[in-house]
Motif scaffolding. Sequence first.
Motif, PDB file in Angstrom:
ATOM      1  N   GLY A 141       0.851  -1.190   0.000  1.00  0.00           N
ATOM      2  CA  GLY A 141       0.000   0.000   0.000  1.00  0.00           C
ATOM      3  C   GLY A 141       0.883   1.235   0.000  1.00  0.00           C
ATOM      4  N   LEU A 142       0.762   2.053  -1.032  1.00  0.00           N
ATOM      5  CA  LEU A 142       1.592   3.250  -1.145  1.00  0.00           C
ATOM      6  C   LEU A 142       0.742   4.509  -1.025  1.00  0.00           C
ATOM      7  CD1 LEU A 142       3.976   2.324  -4.127  1.00  0.00           C
ATOM      8  CD2 LEU A 142       4.262   1.855  -1.679  1.00  0.00           C
ATOM      9  N   CYS A 190      -2.833  -6.210  -1.892  1.00  0.00           N
ATOM     10  CA  CYS A 190      -2.602  -4.803  -2.222  1.00  0.00           C
ATOM     11  C   CYS A 190      -3.813  -3.973  -1.839  1.00  0.00           C
ATOM     12  CB  CYS A 190      -2.320  -4.656  -3.719  1.00  0.00           C
ATOM     13  SG  CYS A 190      -2.198  -2.933  -4.281  1.00  0.00           S
ATOM     14  N   PHE A 191      -3.570  -2.833  -1.212  1.00  0.00           N
ATOM     15  CA  PHE A 191      -4.591  -1.809  -1.013  1.00  0.00           C
ATOM     16  C   PHE A 191      -4.293  -0.697  -2.009  1.00  0.00           C
ATOM     17  CE2 PHE A 191      -4.741  -4.090   2.952  1.00  0.00           C
ATOM     18  CZ  PHE A 191      -6.099  -4.087   3.291  1.00  0.00           C
ATOM     19  N   ALA A 192      -5.244  -0.400  -2.874  1.00  0.00           N
ATOM     20  CA  ALA A 192      -5.039   0.588  -3.932  1.00  0.00           C
ATOM     21  C   ALA A 192      -6.154   1.618  -3.879  1.00  0.00           C
ATOM     22  CB  ALA A 192      -5.013  -0.100  -5.295  1.00  0.00           C
ATOM     23  N   LEU A 193      -5.789   2.847  -3.525  1.00  0.00           N
ATOM     24  CA  LEU A 193      -6.770   3.927  -3.388  1.00  0.00           C
ATOM     25  C   LEU A 193      -6.357   5.113  -4.243  1.00  0.00           C
ATOM     26  CD1 LEU A 193      -7.310   3.829   0.495  1.00  0.00           C
ATOM     27  CD2 LEU A 193      -8.619   2.654  -1.283  1.00  0.00           C
ATOM     28  N   VAL A 200       2.349   1.501  -8.045  1.00  0.00           N
ATOM     29  CA  VAL A 200       1.529   0.370  -7.606  1.00  0.00           C
ATOM     30  C   VAL A 200       1.165  -0.512  -8.788  1.00  0.00           C
ATOM     31  CG1 VAL A 200      -0.687  -0.291  -6.601  1.00  0.00           C
ATOM     32  CG2 VAL A 200       0.634   1.552  -5.586  1.00  0.00           C
ATOM     33  N   VAL A 201       0.764   0.113  -9.888  1.00  0.00           N
ATOM     34  CA  VAL A 201       0.425  -0.655 -11.089  1.00  0.00           C
ATOM     35  C   VAL A 201       1.640  -1.450 -11.554  1.00  0.00           C
ATOM     36  CG1 VAL A 201      -0.308  -0.483 -13.502  1.00  0.00           C
ATOM     37  CG2 VAL A 201      -1.351   0.989 -11.770  1.00  0.00           C
ATOM     38  N   ASP A 202       2.787  -0.800 -11.596  1.00  0.00           N
ATOM     39  CA  ASP A 202       4.015  -1.484 -12.022  1.00  0.00           C
ATOM     40  C   ASP A 202       4.386  -2.617 -11.068  1.00  0.00           C
ATOM     41  OD1 ASP A 202       4.153   0.312 -14.113  1.00  0.00           O
ATOM     42  OD2 ASP A 202       5.643   1.608 -13.143  1.00  0.00           O
ATOM     43  N   VAL A 225      -5.728  -0.660 -11.318  1.00  0.00           N
ATOM     44  CA  VAL A 225      -5.051  -1.890 -10.882  1.00  0.00           C
ATOM     45  C   VAL A 225      -5.836  -3.141 -11.236  1.00  0.00           C
ATOM     46  CG1 VAL A 225      -3.834  -0.764  -8.983  1.00  0.00           C
ATOM     47  CG2 VAL A 225      -6.129  -1.695  -8.606  1.00  0.00           C
ATOM     48  N   ALA A 226      -7.068  -2.999 -11.740  1.00  0.00           N
ATOM     49  CA  ALA A 226      -7.945  -4.156 -11.945  1.00  0.00           C
ATOM     50  C   ALA A 226      -7.312  -5.206 -12.855  1.00  0.00           C
ATOM     51  CB  ALA A 226      -9.294  -3.707 -12.488  1.00  0.00           C
ATOM     52  N   ARG A 227      -6.730  -4.776 -13.964  1.00  0.00           N
ATOM     53  CA  ARG A 227      -6.217  -5.755 -14.922  1.00  0.00           C
ATOM     54  C   ARG A 227      -4.902  -6.381 -14.467  1.00  0.00           C
ATOM     55  NH1 ARG A 227      -2.711  -3.548 -19.034  1.00  0.00           N
ATOM     56  NH2 ARG A 227      -2.231  -1.343 -18.675  1.00  0.00           N
ATOM     57  N   HIS A 228      -4.353  -5.903 -13.357  1.00  0.00           N
ATOM     58  CA  HIS A 228      -3.140  -6.502 -12.799  1.00  0.00           C
ATOM     59  C   HIS A 228      -3.433  -7.276 -11.515  1.00  0.00           C
ATOM     60  CE1 HIS A 228      -0.764  -4.322 -15.736  1.00  0.00           C
ATOM     61  NE2 HIS A 228      -1.354  -3.197 -15.372  1.00  0.00           N
ATOM     62  N   SER A 229      -4.703  -7.565 -11.270  1.00  0.00           N
ATOM     63  CA  SER A 229      -5.126  -8.270 -10.053  1.00  0.00           C
ATOM     64  C   SER A 229      -5.800  -9.586 -10.430  1.00  0.00           C
ATOM     65  CB  SER A 229      -6.100  -7.415  -9.232  1.00  0.00           C
ATOM     66  OG  SER A 229      -5.533  -6.154  -8.932  1.00  0.00           O
TER      67      SER A 229
END
Length: 286
Positions: A141-142, A190-193, A200-202, A225-229
């Motif tokens: 989480g960044l 991952c927490f992505a906000l 984060v995507v990378d 981030v959806a397509r990397h999850s």
Amino acid sequence: MNDTPGARLQALFEGHRLTPTQRRIAHWMVRRAADVPFLSSVELAELAGVSQPSVTRFAVALGFDGYPALRRHLREVAPVEPARPAPGAAPSGGAEANAYQQAVHAEIENLRHLAELLADPAPAERAGRLLAASRPLPVLGLRAAAAQARGFAYFAAKVHPDVRVLDEGGSMLTDRIDTAVRAGASALLCFALPRHPREVVDALEYARAAGLTVVTVADSAFAPVARHSDLLLPAAVGTALAFDTACGPMLLGRVLLEAMCDGLPDAQARLEEFDAGAAARGLFVE
């Protein structure tokens, strides 16, 4: 299978390559799933903060002749009237809510939507099993999401034998992912906000290439981030104040902790051991 209005809308959007503007429209449609069948294209555009032609193009991208055709379809699968007042509205018969109250009402609406999504517990249960089985368990989480990652990791460490927080970006981030993989990690949480850092995507793309299964808590099923999850669980953030509020993602993190505990046979024993040690040390003021 979750059959709420929001879930049916998400199913409608699946399989379509949407532009960022279209993802924004889709996000707001899911958040206001009970109201959308009764909104005009202009009202939906204002809600999503886009132009009215963008709404029309969005409907066409989904395979409809235009927005009226999309709205007719939604009315066929939605309740006959809006389920509840719009977020931020004052209770019936009461005075108009002030800005602070509106922010609270909006978060309450976000939590209602989260409850609807959790009517199907299977995704959270699957996430719990993946997290419990990963040794170690890296938690990413960044920036705005760092607090969510640290909060999850703080409690997870009481029941999971090896939790590693990844809350700083830079060149060391991929090194720490590599270290976790070499140590035996099989999944990453991952927490992505918003706003979503490119790092984060990378990092998620790198983690998946390294063989990790990525479980993500994000503000929307249409987040970058959806397509990397491998498994994404959405929980909307509040946007009524100068800075976003994240009650939904925090609560969803606690739900995942509960689901993870179910996959750790010794979780209760570890908690009791901690409580006994804390009592012996006088760690807390009762």
